[in-house]
Every structure is written in structure tokens, then in C-alpha cells.
Design a protein around this motif. Structure first.
Motif, PDB file in Angstrom:
ATOM      1  N   ALA A  24       0.824  -1.210   0.000  1.00  0.00           N
ATOM      2  CA  ALA A  24       0.000   0.000   0.000  1.00  0.00           C
ATOM      3  C   ALA A  24       0.858   1.261   0.000  1.00  0.00           C
ATOM      4  O   ALA A  24       0.409   2.327  -0.431  1.00  0.00           O
ATOM      5  N   MET A  25       2.100   1.144   0.471  1.00  0.00           N
ATOM      6  CA  MET A  25       3.010   2.286   0.509  1.00  0.00           C
ATOM      7  C   MET A  25       3.727   2.493  -0.823  1.00  0.00           C
ATOM      8  O   MET A  25       4.493   3.447  -0.975  1.00  0.00           O
ATOM      9  N   GLY A  26       3.525   1.591  -1.767  1.00  0.00           N
ATOM     10  CA  GLY A  26       4.241   1.681  -3.034  1.00  0.00           C
ATOM     11  C   GLY A  26       5.660   1.161  -2.937  1.00  0.00           C
ATOM     12  O   GLY A  26       6.531   1.538  -3.728  1.00  0.00           O
ATOM     13  N   GLN A  27       5.911   0.274  -1.964  1.00  0.00           N
ATOM     14  CA  GLN A  27       7.256  -0.252  -1.725  1.00  0.00           C
ATOM     15  C   GLN A  27       7.391  -1.713  -2.149  1.00  0.00           C
ATOM     16  O   GLN A  27       8.256  -2.431  -1.650  1.00  0.00           O
ATOM     17  N   ILE A  28       6.558  -2.139  -3.084  1.00  0.00           N
ATOM     18  CA  ILE A  28       6.556  -3.547  -3.465  1.00  0.00           C
ATOM     19  C   ILE A  28       7.884  -3.989  -4.088  1.00  0.00           C
ATOM     20  O   ILE A  28       8.242  -5.169  -4.046  1.00  0.00           O
ATOM     21  N   LEU A  29       8.640  -3.038  -4.653  1.00  0.00           N
ATOM     22  CA  LEU A  29       9.943  -3.363  -5.238  1.00  0.00           C
ATOM     23  C   LEU A  29      11.102  -3.031  -4.302  1.00  0.00           C
ATOM     24  O   LEU A  29      12.267  -3.167  -4.687  1.00  0.00           O
ATOM     25  N   ASN A  30      10.784  -2.599  -3.103  1.00  0.00           N
ATOM     26  CA  ASN A  30      11.824  -2.330  -2.108  1.00  0.00           C
ATOM     27  C   ASN A  30      12.531  -3.644  -1.781  1.00  0.00           C
ATOM     28  O   ASN A  30      11.882  -4.630  -1.423  1.00  0.00           O
ATOM     29  N   PRO A  31      13.865  -3.709  -1.897  1.00  0.00           N
ATOM     30  CA  PRO A  31      14.585  -4.965  -1.639  1.00  0.00           C
ATOM     31  C   PRO A  31      14.278  -5.569  -0.271  1.00  0.00           C
ATOM     32  O   PRO A  31      14.190  -6.792  -0.141  1.00  0.00           O
ATOM     33  N   ALA A  32      14.107  -4.714   0.737  1.00  0.00           N
ATOM     34  CA  ALA A  32      13.802  -5.223   2.078  1.00  0.00           C
ATOM     35  C   ALA A  32      12.419  -5.870   2.103  1.00  0.00           C
ATOM     36  O   ALA A  32      12.224  -6.915   2.741  1.00  0.00           O
ATOM     37  N   TYR A  33      11.471  -5.267   1.406  1.00  0.00           N
ATOM     38  CA  TYR A  33      10.116  -5.825   1.354  1.00  0.00           C
ATOM     39  C   TYR A  33      10.129  -7.177   0.649  1.00  0.00           C
ATOM     40  O   TYR A  33       9.489  -8.141   1.096  1.00  0.00           O
ATOM     41  N   ILE A  34      10.883  -7.259  -0.428  1.00  0.00           N
ATOM     42  CA  ILE A  34      10.973  -8.515  -1.178  1.00  0.00           C
ATOM     43  C   ILE A  34      11.648  -9.589  -0.332  1.00  0.00           C
ATOM     44  O   ILE A  34      11.157 -10.719  -0.223  1.00  0.00           O
ATOM     45  N   PHE A  35      12.772  -9.226   0.298  1.00  0.00           N
ATOM     46  CA  PHE A  35      13.538 -10.203   1.082  1.00  0.00           C
ATOM     47  C   PHE A  35      12.718 -10.742   2.257  1.00  0.00           C
ATOM     48  O   PHE A  35      12.696 -11.951   2.512  1.00  0.00           O
ATOM     49  N   LEU A  36      12.033  -9.847   2.984  1.00  0.00           N
ATOM     50  CA  LEU A  36      11.291 -10.273   4.170  1.00  0.00           C
ATOM     51  C   LEU A  36      10.055 -11.098   3.827  1.00  0.00           C
ATOM     52  O   LEU A  36       9.506 -11.784   4.690  1.00  0.00           O
ATOM     53  N   ASN A  37       9.633 -11.040   2.582  1.00  0.00           N
ATOM     54  CA  ASN A  37       8.475 -11.836   2.175  1.00  0.00           C
ATOM     55  C   ASN A  37       8.862 -13.136   1.472  1.00  0.00           C
ATOM     56  O   ASN A  37       7.984 -13.928   1.115  1.00  0.00           O
ATOM     57  N   VAL A  38      10.165 -13.349   1.286  1.00  0.00           N
ATOM     58  CA  VAL A  38      10.610 -14.563   0.602  1.00  0.00           C
ATOM     59  C   VAL A  38      10.164 -15.805   1.361  1.00  0.00           C
ATOM     60  O   VAL A  38       9.690 -16.783   0.778  1.00  0.00           O
ATOM     61  N   PHE A  39      10.317 -15.784   2.684  1.00  0.00           N
ATOM     62  CA  PHE A  39       9.981 -16.952   3.498  1.00  0.00           C
ATOM     63  C   PHE A  39       8.506 -16.912   3.909  1.00  0.00           C
ATOM     64  O   PHE A  39       8.153 -16.534   5.022  1.00  0.00           O
ATOM     65  N   GLY A  40       7.630 -17.270   2.997  1.00  0.00           N
ATOM     66  CA  GLY A  40       6.223 -17.430   3.347  1.00  0.00           C
ATOM     67  C   GLY A  40       5.437 -16.155   3.547  1.00  0.00           C
ATOM     68  O   GLY A  40       4.478 -16.131   4.331  1.00  0.00           O
ATOM     69  N   LEU A  41       5.826 -15.069   2.868  1.00  0.00           N
ATOM     70  CA  LEU A  41       5.078 -13.804   2.961  1.00  0.00           C
ATOM     71  C   LEU A  41       4.962 -13.328   4.419  1.00  0.00           C
ATOM     72  O   LEU A  41       3.879 -13.024   4.918  1.00  0.00           O
ATOM     73  N   THR A  42       6.107 -13.236   5.060  1.00  0.00           N
ATOM     74  CA  THR A  42       6.162 -12.893   6.486  1.00  0.00           C
ATOM     75  C   THR A  42       5.475 -11.571   6.802  1.00  0.00           C
ATOM     76  O   THR A  42       4.693 -11.469   7.763  1.00  0.00           O
ATOM     77  N   LEU A  43       5.766 -10.533   6.022  1.00  0.00           N
ATOM     78  CA  LEU A  43       5.208  -9.216   6.320  1.00  0.00           C
ATOM     79  C   LEU A  43       3.693  -9.188   6.161  1.00  0.00           C
ATOM     80  O   LEU A  43       2.990  -8.512   6.922  1.00  0.00           O
ATOM     81  N   ILE A  44       3.203  -9.925   5.199  1.00  0.00           N
ATOM     82  CA  ILE A  44       1.749  -9.978   5.006  1.00  0.00           C
ATOM     83  C   ILE A  44       1.091 -10.698   6.178  1.00  0.00           C
ATOM     84  O   ILE A  44       0.017 -10.304   6.650  1.00  0.00           O
ATOM     85  N   ALA A  45       1.755 -11.741   6.676  1.00  0.00           N
ATOM     86  CA  ALA A  45       1.238 -12.454   7.854  1.00  0.00           C
ATOM     87  C   ALA A  45       1.176 -11.524   9.060  1.00  0.00           C
ATOM     88  O   ALA A  45       0.194 -11.516   9.821  1.00  0.00           O
TER      89      ALA A  45
END
Length: 289
Positions: A176-197
Motif C-alpha cells: 500500500a506504501m508503493g514499496q513492493i519493489l523495495n529490496p527489504a520488502y521482497i527479502f522479508l516476504n521470501v519466506f512465506g510472505l512474512t510481512l503480510i502475515a
């Protein structure tokens, strides 16, 4: 005539004017009922002072984790009692300090509400500092960071605990912040979409009616603080890091200052150039929408 004058003179000479007359002194009357009442009040005050101060008890989920352990230590330093919720009680005995104000209790947030109510016990507030361990189990983040947190919230509602502090993460709402391509956002969601959880768990807390404070730190560092805390409202920070010691400090201060921290979602990082401010002031400056 002379006799009359002498009589009048003598009368005037020896008659004391009323305004100069002095009444005999009266002894002050002692009001024994007032003295007795005062003694009783002083006795009651002394009795209150002799009563032991009851320390507020906090349940910490994830108490042996890197951040949870620091939260436990700082709670003890501030005079709280702690129910340390851990999965491995034997490990906790060697990891946590040997303090009479700690109760180590078994608590696995993935095992359901009923067991968590027993673990929370007579605590007055809950701090959730759990986090999944990276593995090939892609459901692990949801089991811990989503369903586990939801279980803990529901356990609080069941036992009547109405104060909940959650340690979450910046970028949980990165899409929602427009950070979907932020490397940190991508990395933290690699293992099972952690941030979304984590975001789904936050939404459940906000709907629960419990008095909450959600703390979203930046990248967590194990080293001591090297800058001052910067606190922003939700969905403002997309980069930065912070010492776990400072995260623990913010969590404890949220408990100490509910008047400025309640029902708020805050994001925190540390910066060397940031001015030093009290955490109470930082919370007070956040306007929750």
C-alpha cells in the motif's frame, strides 16, 4: 459641695473602665475526640506505608528471543514482575537471569488459546515478541506471526487482559506504501510472505477492542544503541535499522505511559543525527488516524 466633689473624684479614680477589665485566663480545653481521630489517621498512613508495593505483572511471549530477552531485562529493571512465556523451559533457565521476579512458563502461541490463557495467568498486560524461525516450512510465518498472534489476542480477551504490546516490523504494509519493489520488502516476504502475515495479525488486534500499541521497528541490530530513536506514524518508514535494546525500551515505556501510547501504531529506527527526546514525548507526538 466639696464633699460631693471628693466623692465623685474617688469614684472616678477607683472605678475600672469596662474596656480595661481583664477576665481570668481559661485553660484550653483538650478535644480528645479530635486527638484520637488524628492518631487514627496517622496510624492508617503508617500502615499504608508498611504495606508491600505490589508490582505489576507482565506476560512476555517469546521471552528467550533476541528481542524478548531484552524486554524481560528492562521490565525487571523498571520494577515489573514477569511471566516469561517460552517454548523450552529448560533453555530459559539458562538464558534468562536468575531473578525472583521472573516466572518461567511454557507458552507456544501455535498451540491454541486455552493453553495460552494458563500461561498468561494473572498478568495484567501482554507483550508479544515472537517470531518464526526461518525454515523450508512456508507456513511457519503464518503459524507464528499471524495465527499465533491471533491466538494470543484471543487468550487475552478470554482472561480479561486489556493491554497488548506487539513487536511487528516496518514495511508490513509495503504494498500500500508503493514499496513492493523495495529490496527489504521482497527479502522479508521470501519466506512465506512474512510481512503480510504480520499485517493480518495487526488488523486482528485493531479489531479486537483491546488497548494496543503496535511497534514496527526497522532492521534489528544486536549491538548497543548508536543513535537516537526516531518515531513516525504507521506506513512512513521504508528503511533504517535500530538496536534491539531500543526496541525493548520503547515496549517498556509504552507500558509505563499508556496515556500517550494507547491505540497507536508507531514505526521506529535510530539515527545518529536525530535529537534526543524522551520516548513519552515521541509517543505523544504521534497522532493516530
Amino acid at each position: 459641695m466639696e464633699a460631693i466633689c471628693r466623692f465623685t473624684y474617688c469614684s472616678l479614680r477607683f472605678q475600672t473602665p469596662k474596656f480595661l477589665s481583664v477576665k481570668p485566663l481559661e485553660r484550653p480545653r483538650l478535644h480528645f475526640s479530635s486527638i484520637s481521630s488524628t492518631k487514627m489517621e496517622m496510624s492508617e498512613i503508617a500502615e499504608e506505608e508498611r504495606k508491600p508495593v505490589v508490582k505489576k505483572k507482565i506476560f512476555v511471549a517469546g521471552a528467550t528471543g533476541a528481542t524478548g530477552k531484552r524486554i524481560v531485562e528492562q521490565l525487571l529493571a523498571k520494577g515489573f514482575q514477569v511471566r516469561a512465556g517460552v517454548r523450552d523451559t529448560e533453555k530459559a533457565k539458562t538464558t534468562l537471569s536468575d531473578d525472583p521476579n521472573i516466572q518461567i512458563v511454557k507458552a507456544d502461541v501455535t498451540e491454541g488459546v486455552d493453553k495460552l490463557t494458563d500461561a498468561i495467568g494473572d498478568a495484567e498486560a501482554v507483550v508479544c515478541a515472537t517470531g518464526f524461525r526461518p525454515s523450508w516450512d512456508l507456513l511457519a510465518p503464518w503459524k507464528v506471526d499471524n495465527f499465533g498472534t491471533v491466538n494470543l489476542v484471543e487468550a487475552c480477551r478470554k482472561v480479561g487482559v486489556n493491554r497488548f504490546i506487539l513487536i511487528s516490523s516496518i514495511l508490513v504494509n509495503g504494498a500500500a506504501m508503493g514499496q513492493i519493489l523495495n529490496p527489504a520488502y521482497i527479502f522479508l516476504n521470501v519466506f512465506g510472505l512474512t510481512l503480510i502475515a504480520k499485517l493480518q495479525a495487526e488488523k486482528h488486534i485493531r479489531r479486537s477492542g483491546i488497548n494496543f500499541t503496535i511497534i514496527r521497528p526497522g532492521g534489528l541490530r544486536n549491538d548497543p544503541p548508536s543513535g537516537n530513536i526516531v518515531m513516525e506514524p504507521e506506513d512512513k518508514l521504508s528503511e533504517g535499522s535500530i538496536s534491539r535494546d531500543q526496541v525493548a525500551e520503547v515496549a517498556v515505556e509504552a507500558l509505563l505511559h499508556p496515556e500517550s501510547s494507547s491505540y497507536k501504531v508507531v514505526e521506529i529506527v535510530s539515527r545518529a543525527e536525530a535529537p534526543r527526546r524522551s520516548i513519552e514525548d515521541l509517543f505523544g507526538a504521534i497522532q493516530q488516524h
